[in-house]
Write a protein that holds these residues in place. Sequence first.
Motif, PDB file in Angstrom:
ATOM      1  N   PHE A  70       0.822  -1.221   0.000  1.00  0.00           N
ATOM      2  CA  PHE A  70       0.000   0.000   0.000  1.00  0.00           C
ATOM      3  C   PHE A  70       0.855   1.271   0.000  1.00  0.00           C
ATOM      4  CE2 PHE A  70      -2.962  -3.059   1.980  1.00  0.00           C
ATOM      5  CZ  PHE A  70      -4.119  -2.808   1.246  1.00  0.00           C
ATOM      6  N   ASN A  75      -1.174   7.264   1.236  1.00  0.00           N
ATOM      7  CA  ASN A  75      -1.389   6.376   2.381  1.00  0.00           C
ATOM      8  C   ASN A  75      -0.477   6.713   3.552  1.00  0.00           C
ATOM      9  OD1 ASN A  75      -3.459   5.041   1.106  1.00  0.00           O
ATOM     10  ND2 ASN A  75      -2.168   3.385   0.335  1.00  0.00           N
ATOM     11  N   LYS A 136      -2.112   1.180  -6.412  1.00  0.00           N
ATOM     12  CA  LYS A 136      -1.836   2.243  -5.447  1.00  0.00           C
ATOM     13  C   LYS A 136      -2.581   3.526  -5.768  1.00  0.00           C
ATOM     14  CE  LYS A 136       2.817   0.682  -4.181  1.00  0.00           C
ATOM     15  NZ  LYS A 136       4.231   1.070  -4.061  1.00  0.00           N
ATOM     16  N   THR A 142      -6.873   3.751  -0.402  1.00  0.00           N
ATOM     17  CA  THR A 142      -6.663   4.292   0.946  1.00  0.00           C
ATOM     18  C   THR A 142      -7.632   3.699   1.953  1.00  0.00           C
ATOM     19  OG1 THR A 142      -5.682   6.336   0.126  1.00  0.00           O
ATOM     20  CG2 THR A 142      -6.616   6.402   2.334  1.00  0.00           C
ATOM     21  N   PHE A 145      -6.370   0.318   2.711  1.00  0.00           N
ATOM     22  CA  PHE A 145      -5.191   0.387   3.578  1.00  0.00           C
ATOM     23  C   PHE A 145      -5.593   0.625   5.030  1.00  0.00           C
ATOM     24  CE2 PHE A 145      -2.325   3.587   5.604  1.00  0.00           C
ATOM     25  CZ  PHE A 145      -1.362   2.680   6.050  1.00  0.00           C
TER      26      PHE A 145
END
Length: 394
Positions: A70, A75, A136, A142, A145
């Motif tokens: 991630f 992030n 990503k 996000t 993550f």
Amino acid sequence: MTHTSQPIFIQDCALHSAMGMHNEQIHPCLSGQQRSNMVLDDHILNTQSATVIGRIQHSLPALPNHLMAFNSRNNRLALSAMMQIEDSVKQAIAQFGADRIAVIIGTSTSGIADGEIAYKSKLDSGDFPEDYHYQKQELGNTSDFIAAYFGLSGPCYSVSTACSSSGRVFISAQRLLHSHLVDAVLVGGVDSICQLTLNGFNSLEALSPTLCQPFSASRNGINIGESAALMLLSYQRTETALLGAGDSSDAYHISAPQPEGLGAEQAMQKALDNAGLAAHDIGYVNAHGTATPLNDSMESKAIYRLFGSAVPVSSTKPLTGHTLGAASATEAAIAWHILKYNLPLPQQQCIDKADDIEISLVEAPITLQGKAILSNSFAFGGNNISLIFGYVND
């Protein structure tokens, strides 16, 4: 007036923007005693022209080794906020269970900045960096993550409606909590600066080369910023709450707002109705206030029709920049700071107020007079969100 909501209480709040990430940095910026990190950048635009942007000043934490898939600036920015409320999230997991906590995040850029670096490497060397993967920069990265970091297994998704993205997450949280599908929701917005967005706004001739001037006669455009703002929401009573939320979609134009602010007014009225409040209950309006001629004109008309000149108004965009998909959550966090710490209302440095602006701007130190704060975010395509935060009477 139809009261369709019940208060949702804010268990904890985290913010990292150009103002900083700690109270001793954020509060002096909000009170005008300290400058935020709004800086002139003459390298980020393809035209090599200069623009002011709101940059994160602190170094960002590294991701744990087991979550390096991630790894992106977006992030890492999210993690800098997550670490601020980690204890509260762990307490919620112990209380409710990991499967009873949802994650809903608003973003418009996700990991695009890392994609830009990767594609430059591809053009220069013929290969992408070894650690690059397209996922990503997917919009859901996000939220995935955050759920993975905390070990949460409840509903998890992202919202991307341009500049109202992280406002709409609060409406989603309302619905999940009201339906009893979950017991807590981790909401927020995360957006990091990327060249794609800045050059896009530059092509619209919407960027200002100086610090933006909302509601000023000499306003000439926006400043872009980056931010991460998170809130943990549940029905467990605390001192501050999301009282109501309203939305509208006027679809007037792909990038220009409806000139009279009809969609903006509808969103604000729906938020009042949702909260069971009247206009006189609002003690401050945090305006979308982008410092573009069209937005400020229409928004001031809409606010004036609902509130007249009785309610104080200001925009905090000169402190953070317009943080795009994170803007609603960033300004929700500002509202939380004002409410929790009884801070003076952010002042509007407007030395030449435009003739068509009839609202009452905060131009001197005053505190909140009223139980609630209304915060606006308006996006391309007429996707409008208004949120109301405040205290709950017994």
